[in-house]
Scaffold this motif. Structure first.
Motif, PDB file in Angstrom:
ATOM      1  N   VAL A 227       1.708   1.840  -3.645  1.00  0.00           N
ATOM      2  CA  VAL A 227       0.521   2.244  -4.402  1.00  0.00           C
ATOM      3  C   VAL A 227       0.178   3.702  -4.090  1.00  0.00           C
ATOM      4  O   VAL A 227      -0.101   4.491  -4.998  1.00  0.00           O
ATOM      5  N   ALA A 228       0.244   4.073  -2.819  1.00  0.00           N
ATOM      6  CA  ALA A 228      -0.101   5.440  -2.425  1.00  0.00           C
ATOM      7  C   ALA A 228       0.876   6.453  -3.007  1.00  0.00           C
ATOM      8  O   ALA A 228       0.460   7.480  -3.557  1.00  0.00           O
TER       9      ALA A 228
ATOM     10  N   VAL B  75       2.990   6.200  -5.629  1.00  0.00           N
ATOM     11  CA  VAL B  75       2.878   6.281  -7.089  1.00  0.00           C
ATOM     12  C   VAL B  75       1.595   7.021  -7.473  1.00  0.00           C
ATOM     13  O   VAL B  75       1.604   7.887  -8.353  1.00  0.00           O
ATOM     14  N   SER B  76       0.501   6.720  -6.802  1.00  0.00           N
ATOM     15  CA  SER B  76      -0.778   7.368  -7.113  1.00  0.00           C
ATOM     16  C   SER B  76      -0.731   8.859  -6.834  1.00  0.00           C
ATOM     17  O   SER B  76      -1.230   9.667  -7.631  1.00  0.00           O
ATOM     18  N   VAL B  77      -0.144   9.252  -5.712  1.00  0.00           N
ATOM     19  CA  VAL B  77      -0.041  10.680  -5.389  1.00  0.00           C
ATOM     20  C   VAL B  77       0.841  11.397  -6.402  1.00  0.00           C
ATOM     21  O   VAL B  77       0.509  12.498  -6.859  1.00  0.00           O
TER      22      VAL B  77
ATOM     23  N   TRP C 200       0.795  -1.226   0.000  1.00  0.00           N
ATOM     24  CA  TRP C 200       0.000   0.000   0.000  1.00  0.00           C
ATOM     25  C   TRP C 200       0.828   1.276   0.000  1.00  0.00           C
ATOM     26  O   TRP C 200       0.437   2.251  -0.654  1.00  0.00           O
TER      27      TRP C 200
ATOM     28  N   HIS D 143      -0.616  15.045 -12.973  1.00  0.00           N
ATOM     29  CA  HIS D 143      -1.748  15.398 -13.828  1.00  0.00           C
ATOM     30  C   HIS D 143      -2.321  16.763 -13.481  1.00  0.00           C
ATOM     31  O   HIS D 143      -2.765  17.489 -14.365  1.00  0.00           O
TER      32      HIS D 143
ATOM     33  N   LEU E 192       3.301   1.588 -11.718  1.00  0.00           N
ATOM     34  CA  LEU E 192       2.888   0.953 -10.469  1.00  0.00           C
ATOM     35  C   LEU E 192       3.359  -0.497 -10.411  1.00  0.00           C
ATOM     36  O   LEU E 192       3.891  -0.943  -9.384  1.00  0.00           O
TER      37      LEU E 192
ATOM     38  N   PHE F 222       1.412  10.572  -9.551  1.00  0.00           N
ATOM     39  CA  PHE F 222       0.683  10.693 -10.808  1.00  0.00           C
ATOM     40  C   PHE F 222      -0.430  11.729 -10.705  1.00  0.00           C
ATOM     41  O   PHE F 222      -0.670  12.489 -11.646  1.00  0.00           O
ATOM     42  N   THR F 223      -1.110  11.780  -9.569  1.00  0.00           N
ATOM     43  CA  THR F 223      -2.170  12.777  -9.389  1.00  0.00           C
ATOM     44  C   THR F 223      -1.598  14.187  -9.447  1.00  0.00           C
ATOM     45  O   THR F 223      -2.122  15.052 -10.150  1.00  0.00           O
TER      46      THR F 223
ATOM     47  N   TYR G  98       0.488   4.728 -16.044  1.00  0.00           N
ATOM     48  CA  TYR G  98       0.307   4.623 -14.597  1.00  0.00           C
ATOM     49  C   TYR G  98       0.437   3.166 -14.138  1.00  0.00           C
ATOM     50  O   TYR G  98       1.169   2.865 -13.197  1.00  0.00           O
ATOM     51  N   LEU G  99      -0.278   2.263 -14.810  1.00  0.00           N
ATOM     52  CA  LEU G  99      -0.263   0.854 -14.406  1.00  0.00           C
ATOM     53  C   LEU G  99       1.123   0.228 -14.580  1.00  0.00           C
ATOM     54  O   LEU G  99       1.555  -0.560 -13.736  1.00  0.00           O
TER      55      LEU G  99
END
Length: 112
Positions: A15-16, A18-20, A12, A26, A49, A22-23, A45-46
């Protein structure tokens, strides 16, 4: 303080992070990808990740995050050197005509 509080044996955090990233990318740099298809953005993104998680699983969390950090080097090179050397602002992507030419996009924004 209990050291187990900050220890997690899951993916997690990867995931968090990488997601932050990318967010934020963007939000602040999304105008550089305005003509990129949604499936390509999702695939990027995928793929990122997956690579970070695989490195974390097989080589450890620090290696996974190091790979993520190293993946930011091309972004810095493009925005801090390559775009400005072509007369394009690396933060705003202006002038749009030059940026669209650099990307090989049609300059007519209404031609969709």
């Amino acid at each position: 303080m209990n050291q187990q509080l900050f220890y997690t044996n899951t993916l997690w955090p990867e995931v968090a992070v990488v997601s932050v990233l990318f967010t934020l990318g963007h939000i602040f740099l999304g105008h550089f990808e305005e003509r990129t298809s949604s499936w390509r953005k999702l695939a990027k993104y995928l793929l990122t990740l997956t690579v970070v998680c695989l490195f974390s699983v097989f080589f450890g969390r620090m290696v996974g995050f190091s790979v993520l950090g190293l993946s930011l080097l091309p972004v810095l090179f493009i925005h801090l050197y390559l775009l400005p050397s072509n007369g394009i602002n690396g933060w705003t992507g202006e002038p749009k005509e030059k940026y669209y030419e650099f990307r090989g996009w049609d300059k007519n924004i209404f031609n969709r």
